[in-house]
Design a protein around this motif. Structure first.
Motif, PDB file in Angstrom:
ATOM      1  N   PRO A  83      -6.685 -47.114 117.278  1.00 30.97           N
ATOM      2  CA  PRO A  83      -5.897 -46.691 116.109  1.00 30.97           C
ATOM      3  C   PRO A  83      -4.420 -47.045 116.247  1.00 30.97           C
ATOM      4  N   ASP A  84      -3.785 -47.287 115.094  1.00 35.03           N
ATOM      5  CA  ASP A  84      -2.343 -47.580 115.026  1.00 35.03           C
ATOM      6  C   ASP A  84      -1.961 -48.772 115.902  1.00 35.03           C
ATOM      7  N   LEU A  85      -2.833 -49.756 115.963  1.00 35.75           N
ATOM      8  CA  LEU A  85      -2.566 -50.962 116.747  1.00 35.75           C
ATOM      9  C   LEU A  85      -2.292 -52.115 115.801  1.00 35.75           C
ATOM     10  N   ARG A  86      -1.169 -52.778 115.996  1.00 36.00           N
ATOM     11  CA  ARG A  86      -0.816 -53.953 115.206  1.00 36.00           C
ATOM     12  C   ARG A  86      -1.017 -55.191 116.076  1.00 36.00           C
ATOM     13  N   VAL A  87      -1.810 -56.129 115.580  1.00 32.94           N
ATOM     14  CA  VAL A  87      -2.117 -57.357 116.312  1.00 32.94           C
ATOM     15  C   VAL A  87      -1.766 -58.533 115.418  1.00 32.94           C
ATOM     16  N   HIS A  88      -0.867 -59.388 115.859  1.00 33.81           N
ATOM     17  CA  HIS A  88      -0.455 -60.522 115.043  1.00 33.81           C
ATOM     18  C   HIS A  88       0.220 -61.553 115.937  1.00 33.81           C
ATOM     19  N   ASN A  89       0.252 -62.793 115.476  1.00 36.84           N
ATOM     20  CA  ASN A  89       0.996 -63.847 116.158  1.00 36.84           C
ATOM     21  C   ASN A  89       2.434 -63.841 115.676  1.00 36.84           C
TER      22      ASN A  89
ATOM     23  N   MET B 101       0.566 -57.490 120.602  1.00 42.61           N
ATOM     24  CA  MET B 101      -0.212 -56.267 120.413  1.00 42.61           C
ATOM     25  C   MET B 101       0.727 -55.090 120.592  1.00 42.61           C
ATOM     26  N   GLU B 102       0.929 -54.321 119.526  1.00 42.69           N
ATOM     27  CA  GLU B 102       1.869 -53.193 119.541  1.00 42.69           C
ATOM     28  C   GLU B 102       1.104 -51.917 119.208  1.00 42.69           C
ATOM     29  N   LYS B 103       1.047 -51.021 120.166  1.00 43.59           N
ATOM     30  CA  LYS B 103       0.377 -49.733 119.966  1.00 43.59           C
ATOM     31  C   LYS B 103       1.439 -48.657 119.779  1.00 43.59           C
ATOM     32  N   VAL B 104       1.447 -48.064 118.591  1.00 41.66           N
ATOM     33  CA  VAL B 104       2.415 -47.027 118.246  1.00 41.66           C
ATOM     34  C   VAL B 104       1.733 -45.674 118.368  1.00 41.66           C
ATOM     35  N   SER B 105       2.334 -44.787 119.138  1.00 39.32           N
ATOM     36  CA  SER B 105       1.788 -43.443 119.305  1.00 39.32           C
ATOM     37  C   SER B 105       2.934 -42.440 119.345  1.00 39.32           C
TER      38      SER B 105
ATOM     39  N   ASN C 248       3.693 -40.238 117.213  1.00 42.29           N
ATOM     40  CA  ASN C 248       4.357 -40.164 115.907  1.00 42.29           C
ATOM     41  C   ASN C 248       5.481 -41.192 115.798  1.00 42.29           C
ATOM     42  N   GLY C 249       5.253 -42.358 116.383  1.00 44.23           N
ATOM     43  CA  GLY C 249       6.210 -43.440 116.295  1.00 44.23           C
ATOM     44  C   GLY C 249       7.189 -43.534 117.435  1.00 44.23           C
ATOM     45  N   GLU C 250       7.195 -42.558 118.351  1.00 39.47           N
ATOM     46  CA  GLU C 250       8.213 -42.538 119.398  1.00 39.47           C
ATOM     47  C   GLU C 250       7.835 -43.331 120.644  1.00 39.47           C
ATOM     48  N   LEU C 251       6.569 -43.629 120.828  1.00 38.71           N
ATOM     49  CA  LEU C 251       6.136 -44.386 122.000  1.00 38.71           C
ATOM     50  C   LEU C 251       5.471 -45.666 121.527  1.00 38.71           C
ATOM     51  N   VAL C 252       6.039 -46.808 121.922  1.00 37.16           N
ATOM     52  CA  VAL C 252       5.526 -48.106 121.495  1.00 37.16           C
ATOM     53  C   VAL C 252       5.262 -48.947 122.744  1.00 37.16           C
ATOM     54  N   VAL C 253       4.008 -49.253 122.994  1.00 35.77           N
ATOM     55  CA  VAL C 253       3.624 -50.130 124.108  1.00 35.77           C
ATOM     56  C   VAL C 253       3.274 -51.499 123.521  1.00 35.77           C
ATOM     57  N   SER C 254       3.918 -52.533 124.022  1.00 40.17           N
ATOM     58  CA  SER C 254       3.723 -53.889 123.506  1.00 40.17           C
ATOM     59  C   SER C 254       3.192 -54.797 124.605  1.00 40.17           C
ATOM     60  N   LEU C 255       2.223 -55.627 124.229  1.00 40.08           N
ATOM     61  CA  LEU C 255       1.680 -56.631 125.147  1.00 40.08           C
ATOM     62  C   LEU C 255       1.765 -57.986 124.454  1.00 40.08           C
ATOM     63  N   PHE C 256       2.418 -58.940 125.101  1.00 35.27           N
ATOM     64  CA  PHE C 256       2.608 -60.276 124.553  1.00 35.27           C
ATOM     65  C   PHE C 256       1.815 -61.275 125.399  1.00 35.27           C
ATOM     66  N   VAL C 257       0.966 -62.034 124.740  1.00 30.47           N
ATOM     67  CA  VAL C 257       0.066 -62.958 125.432  1.00 30.47           C
ATOM     68  C   VAL C 257       0.233 -64.349 124.828  1.00 30.47           C
TER      69      VAL C 257
ATOM     70  N   SER D 168       1.532 -40.655 130.895  1.00 23.76           N
ATOM     71  CA  SER D 168       0.084 -40.847 130.992  1.00 23.76           C
ATOM     72  C   SER D 168      -0.430 -41.706 129.845  1.00 23.76           C
ATOM     73  N   ASP D 169       0.059 -41.451 128.634  1.00 29.41           N
ATOM     74  CA  ASP D 169      -0.373 -42.246 127.486  1.00 29.41           C
ATOM     75  C   ASP D 169       0.075 -43.689 127.620  1.00 29.41           C
ATOM     76  N   GLU D 170       1.263 -43.879 128.145  1.00 31.12           N
ATOM     77  CA  GLU D 170       1.783 -45.229 128.351  1.00 31.12           C
ATOM     78  C   GLU D 170       0.872 -46.025 129.271  1.00 31.12           C
ATOM     79  N   GLU D 171       0.444 -45.401 130.351  1.00 30.13           N
ATOM     80  CA  GLU D 171      -0.438 -46.081 131.302  1.00 30.13           C
ATOM     81  C   GLU D 171      -1.799 -46.377 130.680  1.00 30.13           C
ATOM     82  N   SER D 172      -2.376 -45.390 129.991  1.00 29.17           N
ATOM     83  CA  SER D 172      -3.714 -45.581 129.427  1.00 29.17           C
ATOM     84  C   SER D 172      -3.711 -46.627 128.321  1.00 29.17           C
ATOM     85  N   ILE D 173      -2.650 -46.653 127.512  1.00 26.04           N
ATOM     86  CA  ILE D 173      -2.557 -47.648 126.441  1.00 26.04           C
ATOM     87  C   ILE D 173      -2.460 -49.047 127.025  1.00 26.04           C
TER      88      ILE D 173
END
Length: 501
Positions: free
Chosen positions: A226-232, A281-285, A287-296, A408-413
């Motif tokens: 959920p709340d995952l944005r995937v785009h080039n 890949m940007e996972k927002v959790s 309530n918008g305050e934690l954003v984990v991004s993965l660039f491939v 913990s959420d940062e690691e799991s995401i």
């Protein structure tokens, strides 16, 4: 000229980060001025990524707050000037004709000048708290609480919010993405065939990096996170805009925020030293305050498949910007706290208001001169770095991990995104008949890689298999020059609006 509502992205969802930023604009005049200047002032440089922040709502609230603060400073400066003149008139009234009448007028003027600052500051504080309370109790859209600004500015910010290109400054493309979580790379011989159940070599089906990006996009989106944005997204160095002509429709304006799908594909198939496309890949959790991004990014050179990944996190908003959580909850409390703060700060604000106006004028003059210098460089065909150093979202993010649950959420995401991405690459190679033995070994090395995540609740924590903590209780610092680590000082410890009027 009216704004075309169909040209703007949908209104914000009033998530926590939007509420904090919009309310802080009303409660902090320096932050409001910074937002108005960075987002709205003329410039030749790009605007940083928004990462889910409703920039349109933010600039509307910041503009309203900035105008209120400027009017207060102007009135206080005029009152101070009138008070000084009234005092001088009172001192010399005895030697003037009709001295008693002049002295009486001067006394009234002095009394008015002493009372007026309290009224002006109290009215300004009450208005700021009123808007902050509206933000706190607003529904889904914060934009409707204040009047729109220039339609052209709102359209441009709408493009930034939905853009697919990042123009970065210097040599680091992820300066607005927060703290680094680690980088990795995989190199696989894509010409080595896999073996079928009978032990015979399979036929290797040819592919290119564009195919892999497309397959990874589908695989990660299908994961159902959920709340995952995937785009080039295309990353372009601030001095390399000539390689993408559509990025600069007007040389005397900011770069565009969107490019064509063809430009994205070219950034994958034919990357340049300063122009490359990454799967984001940007996972927002939270309530918008934690954003984990993965660039491939994937590349194919002489039959070798190269895949690189970089992970970052934007932490929750700085504690000093969360004044919304400490607001008074009813009219009586608002009046009490506003009156108390007015009594404490009235004379200080009255005395410094002319200096604040002078400093603000000097800041705008310096920015105008810098813009003039940039324009002269363009006219002379000189190199100009048009990239953004960072973004407002990165500047307002905390630099320390103080929430254990966020850690913990940062690691799991990060683990979830990385695992699905690596599995997608492995399935893609297997589908095309490529031997995945080498890939599997490198995949295990990546999954078991140790990485340290700062401090949480003042306790050092090491995350990952066989991770260790330093002998002094502090996590081991990353080696200098580690790939994916931002340059020193790229995100300042103190925000740029700190200490400004």
């Amino acid at each position: 000229m009216t704004s075309d509502p169909t040209s703007l992205p949908p209104g914000g969802t009033a998530i926590a980060v939007d509420r904090y930023l919009c309310s802080h604009a009303h409660l902090s005049p320096s932050f409001a001025r910074y937002v108005v200047t960075e987002l709205g002032a003329p410039s030749l440089r790009s605007t940083g990524q928004s990462f889910g922040v409703d920039l349109i709502a933010l600039v509307r609230h910041a503009t309203a707050a900035y105008r209120r603060a400027m009017w207060m400073r102007v009135l206080l400066s005029a009152d101070l000037a009138g008070l000084v003149m009234a005092v001088l008139l009172l001192l010399v009234s005895g030697s003037l004709p009709y001295g008693d009448a002049v002295g009486g007028f001067a006394v009234v003027a002095v009394m008015t000048g002493l009372v007026l600052p309290y009224a002006v500051i109290l009215a300004s504080m009450l208005d700021a708290h009123r808007y902050a309370q509206r933000i706190n109790s607003a529904g889904a859209d914060l934009r409707d609480l204040v009047r729109p600004v220039d339609p052209r500015l709102e359209r441009r910010l709408g493009e930034v919010m939905t853009g697919n290109v990042v123009v970065f400054r210097g040599g680091f493309p992820f300066g607005s993405c927060g703290l680094p979580l680690g980088s990795w790379s995989i190199d696989v011989d894509a010409t080595k065939p896999a073996l079928d159940p009978a032990g015979n070599p399979r036929q290797v089906m040819p592919f290119d990096p564009v195919d892999l990006h497309r397959e990874l996009t589908r695989t990660v989106r299908a994961a159902g996170i959920p709340d995952l944005r995937v785009h080039n997204r295309l990353f372009v160095g601030g001095t390399g805009l000539a390689a993408v002509p559509t990025l600069l429709p007007d040389p005397m304006d900011r770069p565009a925020a969107r490019v064509s799908p063809q430009a994205l594909r070219l950034g994958i198939a034919r990357p340049r030293p300063d122009v490359r496309t990454y799967l984001c890949m940007e996972k927002v959790s939270w309530n918008g305050e934690l954003v984990v991004s993965l660039f491939v990014r994937a590349g194919l050179v002489a039959g070798d498949l190269f895949v690189e990944g970089h992970a970052f996190v934007l932490l929750p908003v700085r504690a000093e910007m969360c004044g919304l959580d400490r607001l008074a909850r009813n009219t009586r409390e608002i009046l009490w706290y506003a009156a108390r703060d007015t009594f404490r700060s009235a004379w200080r604000q009255l005395g410094r208001s002319p200096l604040d106006l002078l400093r603000i004028g000097m800041l705008h003059l310096a920015r105008s001169r810098a813009l003039a210098v940039d324009r002269r460089r363009v006219l002379r065909a000189q190199i100009l770095d048009r990239g953004a150093d960072t973004s407002i979202r990165a500047l307002v993010a905390d630099r320390n991990r103080i929430y254990l649950f966020a850690l913990s959420d940062e690691e799991s995401i990060l683990n979830a995104l990385r695992r699905r991405m690596l599995s997608g690459v492995e399935q893609f190679l297997d589908k095309h008949g490529v031997d995945t033995t080498q890939f599997t070994q490198q995949k295990l090395n990546i999954v078991n890689t140790n990485y340290n995540i700062g401090t949480a609740l003042a306790n050092a924590m090491a995350i990952g298999t066989n991770a260790v903590v330093g002998p002094t209780g502090q996590t081991q610092p990353a080696a200098a020059g580690t790939a994916g680590a931002p340059p020193a000082g790229s995100v300042p410890a103190d925000p740029p609006w700190a200490g400004t009027p």
